[in-house]
Design a protein around this motif. Structure first.
Motif, short mmCIF file in Angstrom:
data_model
loop_
_atom_site.label_atom_id
_atom_site.label_comp_id
_atom_site.label_asym_id
_atom_site.label_seq_id
_atom_site.Cartn_x
_atom_site.Cartn_y
_atom_site.Cartn_z
N GLU A 109 34.69 -12.16 -4.49
CA GLU A 109 35.88 -12.74 -5.13
C GLU A 109 36.67 -13.66 -4.21
N LEU A 110 36.21 -13.85 -2.98
CA LEU A 110 36.99 -14.65 -2.03
C LEU A 110 37.21 -16.08 -2.54
N LEU A 111 36.24 -16.63 -3.25
CA LEU A 111 36.37 -17.99 -3.78
C LEU A 111 37.58 -18.13 -4.69
N PHE A 112 38.00 -17.02 -5.32
CA PHE A 112 39.11 -17.05 -6.26
C PHE A 112 40.38 -16.42 -5.68
N GLY A 166 31.31 -2.08 -6.56
CA GLY A 166 30.53 -3.27 -6.87
C GLY A 166 30.54 -3.59 -8.35
N LYS A 167 30.43 -2.56 -9.19
CA LYS A 167 30.49 -2.76 -10.64
C LYS A 167 31.87 -3.29 -11.05
N ASP A 168 32.92 -2.78 -10.42
CA ASP A 168 34.27 -3.26 -10.71
C ASP A 168 34.42 -4.73 -10.33
N ILE A 169 33.79 -5.14 -9.24
CA ILE A 169 33.84 -6.54 -8.82
C ILE A 169 33.21 -7.43 -9.88
N ILE A 170 32.07 -7.01 -10.43
CA ILE A 170 31.42 -7.80 -11.48
C ILE A 170 32.35 -7.93 -12.69
N ARG A 171 32.98 -6.83 -13.09
CA ARG A 171 33.92 -6.89 -14.22
C ARG A 171 35.08 -7.85 -13.91
N HIS A 172 35.58 -7.79 -12.68
CA HIS A 172 36.69 -8.66 -12.31
C HIS A 172 36.26 -10.13 -12.33
N LEU A 173 35.05 -10.42 -11.88
CA LEU A 173 34.57 -11.81 -11.91
C LEU A 173 34.47 -12.32 -13.34
N HIS A 174 34.06 -11.46 -14.26
CA HIS A 174 34.03 -11.86 -15.67
C HIS A 174 35.45 -12.12 -16.20
N GLN A 184 31.00 -26.90 -10.70
CA GLN A 184 30.39 -25.85 -11.49
C GLN A 184 30.10 -24.68 -10.57
N ILE A 185 30.47 -23.48 -10.98
CA ILE A 185 30.32 -22.30 -10.13
C ILE A 185 29.39 -21.31 -10.83
N ILE A 186 28.36 -20.90 -10.13
CA ILE A 186 27.38 -19.98 -10.69
C ILE A 186 27.33 -18.71 -9.86
N TYR A 187 27.50 -17.58 -10.55
CA TYR A 187 27.38 -16.27 -9.92
C TYR A 187 26.18 -15.54 -10.51
N GLY A 203 38.16 -23.48 -19.48
CA GLY A 203 38.82 -24.75 -19.80
C GLY A 203 39.35 -25.47 -18.58
N ARG A 204 39.45 -24.76 -17.45
CA ARG A 204 39.91 -25.39 -16.20
C ARG A 204 38.81 -25.45 -15.15
N LEU A 205 37.96 -24.41 -15.13
CA LEU A 205 36.81 -24.38 -14.23
C LEU A 205 35.60 -23.87 -15.01
N ARG A 206 34.46 -24.49 -14.78
CA ARG A 206 33.24 -24.05 -15.43
C ARG A 206 32.57 -23.00 -14.54
N ILE A 207 32.61 -21.74 -14.99
CA ILE A 207 32.08 -20.62 -14.23
C ILE A 207 31.05 -19.90 -15.09
N VAL A 208 29.90 -19.62 -14.51
CA VAL A 208 28.83 -18.93 -15.23
C VAL A 208 28.41 -17.71 -14.41
N TYR A 209 28.29 -16.57 -15.09
CA TYR A 209 27.72 -15.38 -14.45
C TYR A 209 26.38 -15.10 -15.12
N LEU A 210 25.30 -15.27 -14.37
CA LEU A 210 23.96 -15.11 -14.92
C LEU A 210 23.56 -13.64 -14.86
N GLU A 211 23.15 -13.10 -15.99
CA GLU A 211 22.76 -11.70 -16.07
C GLU A 211 21.29 -11.52 -15.68
N ASN A 212 20.93 -10.25 -15.49
CA ASN A 212 19.55 -9.86 -15.21
C ASN A 212 18.97 -10.61 -14.01
N TYR A 213 19.70 -10.54 -12.91
CA TYR A 213 19.25 -11.18 -11.68
C TYR A 213 17.87 -10.65 -11.29
N SER A 214 16.96 -11.57 -10.99
CA SER A 214 15.58 -11.20 -10.71
C SER A 214 15.01 -12.16 -9.67
#
Length: 243
Positions: free
Chosen positions: A53-56, A87-95, A73-76, A103-114
Protein backbone atom coordinates in the motif's frame (compact mmCIF):
# COMPACT_ATOMS: atom_id res chain seq x y z
CA UNK A 1 7.23 12.62 -30.06
CA UNK A 2 8.95 9.42 -31.13
CA UNK A 3 7.63 6.29 -29.53
CA UNK A 4 9.57 3.37 -28.11
CA UNK A 5 7.32 1.25 -30.30
CA UNK A 6 6.48 1.70 -34.02
CA UNK A 7 2.92 2.41 -35.07
CA UNK A 8 0.77 0.40 -37.42
CA UNK A 9 -0.82 2.15 -40.38
CA UNK A 10 -4.04 2.18 -38.39
CA UNK A 11 -2.30 4.36 -35.81
CA UNK A 12 -2.12 1.63 -33.19
CA UNK A 13 1.29 0.72 -31.88
CA UNK A 14 2.77 -2.73 -32.37
CA UNK A 15 4.35 -2.94 -28.92
CA UNK A 16 4.96 -6.67 -28.82
CA UNK A 17 4.60 -7.95 -25.27
CA UNK A 18 2.92 -4.82 -23.93
CA UNK A 19 0.36 -4.86 -26.72
CA UNK A 20 -0.38 -8.55 -26.07
CA UNK A 21 -0.64 -8.03 -22.32
CA UNK A 22 -2.95 -5.02 -22.50
CA UNK A 23 -5.11 -6.73 -25.13
CA UNK A 24 -5.33 -9.88 -23.00
CA UNK A 25 -6.40 -7.95 -19.89
CA UNK A 26 -8.96 -5.89 -21.77
CA UNK A 27 -10.48 -8.98 -23.38
CA UNK A 28 -10.66 -10.87 -20.09
CA UNK A 29 -11.97 -8.20 -17.72
CA UNK A 30 -12.82 -5.18 -19.92
CA UNK A 31 -11.07 -2.56 -17.80
CA UNK A 32 -10.12 -0.27 -20.68
CA UNK A 33 -6.35 -0.28 -20.29
CA UNK A 34 -4.60 1.90 -22.85
CA UNK A 35 -1.52 0.73 -24.68
CA UNK A 36 0.10 4.17 -24.87
CA UNK A 37 -0.27 4.91 -21.14
CA UNK A 38 2.59 4.51 -18.65
CA UNK A 39 1.90 1.21 -16.89
CA UNK A 40 3.29 0.37 -13.46
CA UNK A 41 3.00 -3.05 -11.84
CA UNK A 42 3.24 -4.41 -8.31
CA UNK A 43 2.91 -8.20 -8.35
CA UNK A 44 4.11 -10.53 -5.58
CA UNK A 45 2.95 -12.28 -2.44
CA UNK A 46 0.78 -9.89 -0.49
CA UNK A 47 2.24 -9.55 2.99
CA UNK A 48 2.91 -6.66 5.33
CA UNK A 49 6.70 -6.35 5.00
CA UNK A 50 6.43 -5.89 1.23
CA UNK A 51 4.32 -2.76 1.91
CA UNK A 52 1.95 -3.09 -1.08
CA UNK A 53 0.00 0.00 0.00
CA UNK A 54 3.01 2.34 0.07
CA UNK A 55 2.14 3.66 -3.41
CA UNK A 56 -1.11 5.03 -1.94
CA UNK A 57 0.41 6.55 1.20
CA UNK A 58 -0.63 9.95 -0.18
CA UNK A 59 -3.30 9.21 -2.79
CA UNK A 60 -3.94 12.89 -3.47
CA UNK A 61 -0.28 13.37 -4.38
CA UNK A 62 -0.40 10.35 -6.70
CA UNK A 63 -3.51 11.66 -8.46
CA UNK A 64 -1.84 15.06 -8.85
CA UNK A 65 1.23 13.42 -10.42
CA UNK A 66 -0.98 11.58 -12.91
CA UNK A 67 -2.74 14.81 -13.84
CA UNK A 68 0.39 16.93 -14.20
CA UNK A 69 3.22 14.61 -15.22
CA UNK A 70 1.36 12.07 -17.35
CA UNK A 71 -1.37 9.47 -17.13
CA UNK A 72 -0.67 6.32 -15.08
CA UNK A 73 -2.13 2.81 -15.17
CA UNK A 74 -1.49 0.78 -12.02
CA UNK A 75 -1.68 -3.00 -11.99
CA UNK A 76 -1.64 -5.14 -8.86
CA UNK A 77 -1.55 -8.92 -8.64
CA UNK A 78 -0.68 -11.42 -5.96
CA UNK A 79 -2.09 -13.70 -3.31
CA UNK A 80 -1.70 -13.83 0.45
CA UNK A 81 -0.69 -17.00 2.26
CA UNK A 82 -3.85 -18.76 3.52
CA UNK A 83 -2.73 -18.22 7.13
CA UNK A 84 -1.68 -14.59 6.65
CA UNK A 85 -4.74 -12.64 7.78
CA UNK A 86 -2.88 -9.34 7.54
CA UNK A 87 -2.01 -10.10 3.93
CA UNK A 88 -5.67 -10.81 3.16
CA UNK A 89 -6.63 -7.52 4.80
CA UNK A 90 -4.12 -5.71 2.60
CA UNK A 91 -5.77 -7.15 -0.52
CA UNK A 92 -9.18 -5.98 0.72
CA UNK A 93 -7.77 -2.53 1.43
CA UNK A 94 -6.24 -2.29 -2.06
CA UNK A 95 -9.66 -3.07 -3.54
CA UNK A 96 -11.16 -0.32 -1.39
CA UNK A 97 -8.51 2.13 -2.60
CA UNK A 98 -9.22 1.12 -6.20
CA UNK A 99 -12.91 1.90 -5.76
CA UNK A 100 -12.24 5.17 -3.92
CA UNK A 101 -9.97 6.43 -6.72
CA UNK A 102 -12.19 5.29 -9.60
CA UNK A 103 -12.41 8.01 -12.23
CA UNK A 104 -9.17 9.63 -11.04
CA UNK A 105 -6.68 6.77 -11.35
CA UNK A 106 -6.95 3.60 -13.40
CA UNK A 107 -6.14 0.75 -11.00
CA UNK A 108 -6.55 -2.94 -11.76
CA UNK A 109 -6.19 -5.86 -9.36
CA UNK A 110 -5.70 -9.06 -11.35
CA UNK A 111 -7.11 -12.18 -9.70
CA UNK A 112 -5.80 -15.74 -9.76
CA UNK A 113 -2.13 -14.82 -9.87
CA UNK A 114 -0.25 -17.64 -11.60
CA UNK A 115 3.00 -18.39 -13.39
CA UNK A 116 1.41 -17.58 -16.75
CA UNK A 117 0.06 -14.26 -15.51
CA UNK A 118 3.41 -13.41 -13.93
CA UNK A 119 5.13 -14.18 -17.24
CA UNK A 120 2.85 -11.70 -19.04
CA UNK A 121 3.28 -9.05 -16.36
CA UNK A 122 7.08 -9.03 -16.23
CA UNK A 123 7.17 -8.63 -20.01
CA UNK A 124 4.18 -6.35 -20.60
CA UNK A 125 4.48 -3.34 -18.30
CA UNK A 126 6.70 -0.24 -18.29
CA UNK A 127 7.94 -0.19 -14.69
CA UNK A 128 8.29 -2.81 -11.95
CA UNK A 129 7.60 -1.50 -8.44
CA UNK A 130 8.99 -3.08 -5.28
CA UNK A 131 8.60 -1.45 -1.87
CA UNK A 132 9.91 -3.84 0.82
CA UNK A 133 10.69 -2.79 4.35
CA UNK A 134 14.48 -3.17 4.68
CA UNK A 135 16.20 -5.41 5.55
CA UNK A 136 13.44 -8.02 5.10
CA UNK A 137 13.61 -8.62 1.33
CA UNK A 138 15.47 -11.91 0.79
CA UNK A 139 16.10 -11.36 -2.92
CA UNK A 140 13.28 -10.03 -5.08
CA UNK A 141 13.47 -12.32 -8.08
CA UNK A 142 10.46 -10.82 -9.87
CA UNK A 143 12.52 -7.69 -10.53
CA UNK A 144 15.24 -9.84 -12.09
CA UNK A 145 12.68 -11.46 -14.39
CA UNK A 146 11.32 -8.03 -15.33
CA UNK A 147 14.85 -6.82 -16.15
CA UNK A 148 15.44 -9.74 -18.53
CA UNK A 149 12.31 -8.57 -20.36
CA UNK A 150 13.52 -4.96 -20.53
CA UNK A 151 11.34 -3.65 -17.71
CA UNK A 152 13.29 -1.42 -15.30
CA UNK A 153 12.57 -1.33 -11.57
CA UNK A 154 11.72 1.36 -9.07
CA UNK A 155 12.59 -0.27 -5.78
CA UNK A 156 13.85 0.24 -2.29
CA UNK A 157 17.51 -0.65 -1.84
CA UNK A 158 17.02 -4.10 -0.41
CA UNK A 159 17.55 -7.63 -1.68
CA UNK A 160 19.06 -7.89 -5.15
CA UNK A 161 18.43 -4.21 -5.95
CA UNK A 162 21.31 -3.17 -3.70
CA UNK A 163 23.57 -4.70 -6.37
CA UNK A 164 21.34 -4.28 -9.41
CA UNK A 165 20.43 -0.61 -9.21
CA UNK A 166 22.54 1.76 -11.24
CA UNK A 167 20.53 4.94 -10.78
CA UNK A 168 19.03 6.16 -14.03
CA UNK A 169 20.76 3.38 -15.97
CA UNK A 170 19.06 0.10 -15.00
CA UNK A 171 16.22 1.72 -13.04
CA UNK A 172 15.71 3.88 -9.97
CA UNK A 173 15.99 3.58 -6.19
CA UNK A 174 13.55 4.66 -3.53
CA UNK A 175 15.80 6.43 -1.06
CA UNK A 176 15.53 5.23 2.51
CA UNK A 177 16.63 6.49 5.91
CA UNK A 178 17.19 3.59 8.27
CA UNK A 179 17.51 5.92 11.27
CA UNK A 180 13.83 6.89 11.30
CA UNK A 181 10.99 5.29 13.22
CA UNK A 182 8.81 2.99 11.12
CA UNK A 183 5.96 5.44 10.45
CA UNK A 184 8.35 8.29 9.63
CA UNK A 185 10.42 6.01 7.38
CA UNK A 186 7.29 4.87 5.57
CA UNK A 187 6.27 8.48 4.89
CA UNK A 188 9.80 9.34 3.73
CA UNK A 189 9.93 6.33 1.41
CA UNK A 190 6.56 7.24 -0.10
CA UNK A 191 7.67 10.80 -0.80
CA UNK A 192 10.84 9.50 -2.47
CA UNK A 193 8.72 7.16 -4.59
CA UNK A 194 6.45 10.03 -5.66
CA UNK A 195 9.38 12.29 -6.41
CA UNK A 196 11.03 9.73 -8.71
CA UNK A 197 7.77 9.16 -10.58
CA UNK A 198 6.92 12.86 -10.86
CA UNK A 199 10.26 14.41 -11.75
CA UNK A 200 12.15 11.64 -13.53
CA UNK A 201 10.41 8.45 -14.63
CA UNK A 202 7.06 9.60 -16.04
CA UNK A 203 8.46 12.69 -17.83
CA UNK A 204 11.16 10.49 -19.38
CA UNK A 205 8.60 7.92 -20.53
CA UNK A 206 6.42 10.50 -22.26
CA UNK A 207 8.92 13.12 -23.38
CA UNK A 208 12.27 11.34 -23.81
CA UNK A 209 11.34 7.93 -25.07
CA UNK A 210 14.77 7.27 -26.55
CA UNK A 211 16.24 7.69 -23.05
CA UNK A 212 13.60 5.42 -21.55
CA UNK A 213 14.33 2.82 -24.19
CA UNK A 214 18.01 3.03 -23.26
CA UNK A 215 17.15 2.27 -19.62
CA UNK A 216 15.15 -0.72 -20.84
CA UNK A 217 18.10 -1.98 -22.88
CA UNK A 218 20.48 -1.46 -19.95
CA UNK A 219 18.18 -3.49 -17.70
CA UNK A 220 18.63 -6.40 -20.11
CA UNK A 221 22.32 -5.88 -20.79
CA UNK A 222 23.48 -5.23 -17.22
CA UNK A 223 20.90 -6.75 -14.88
CA UNK A 224 19.68 -9.56 -17.12
CA UNK A 225 23.18 -10.74 -18.00
CA UNK A 226 24.41 -10.79 -14.38
CA UNK A 227 21.46 -11.87 -12.22
CA UNK A 228 20.82 -15.31 -13.65
CA UNK A 229 20.77 -18.97 -12.63
CA UNK A 230 24.25 -19.69 -13.96
CA UNK A 231 25.80 -17.02 -11.75
CA UNK A 232 23.78 -18.22 -8.74
CA UNK A 233 24.86 -21.84 -9.13
CA UNK A 234 28.49 -20.90 -9.67
CA UNK A 235 28.47 -18.82 -6.49
CA UNK A 236 26.85 -21.60 -4.46
CA UNK A 237 29.41 -24.10 -5.73
CA UNK A 238 32.42 -21.83 -5.24
CA UNK A 239 31.46 -20.09 -2.00
CA UNK A 240 29.24 -22.57 -0.16
CA UNK A 241 29.63 -26.20 -1.20
CA UNK A 242 33.37 -26.37 -1.86
CA UNK A 243 34.69 -23.51 0.21
Amino acid sequence: MRSIFPRRKSGRRTGGQKWSFVDQINRNIAVGLDFDTFTLAFARRMTAYKRPELLFQDSARLVDIAEKSGDIQIIYAGKAHPNDQQGKDIIRHLHQIKEALKGRLRIVYLENYSINLARSLVAGVDLWLNTPQPPLEASGTSGMKAAINGVPSLSGLDGWWVEGCIEGVTGWAISQDQGLEELDRRAMDAQSLYSKLETTIIPMFYNEQDRYAEVMRSAIALNGSFFNTERMLNQYVAKAYFK
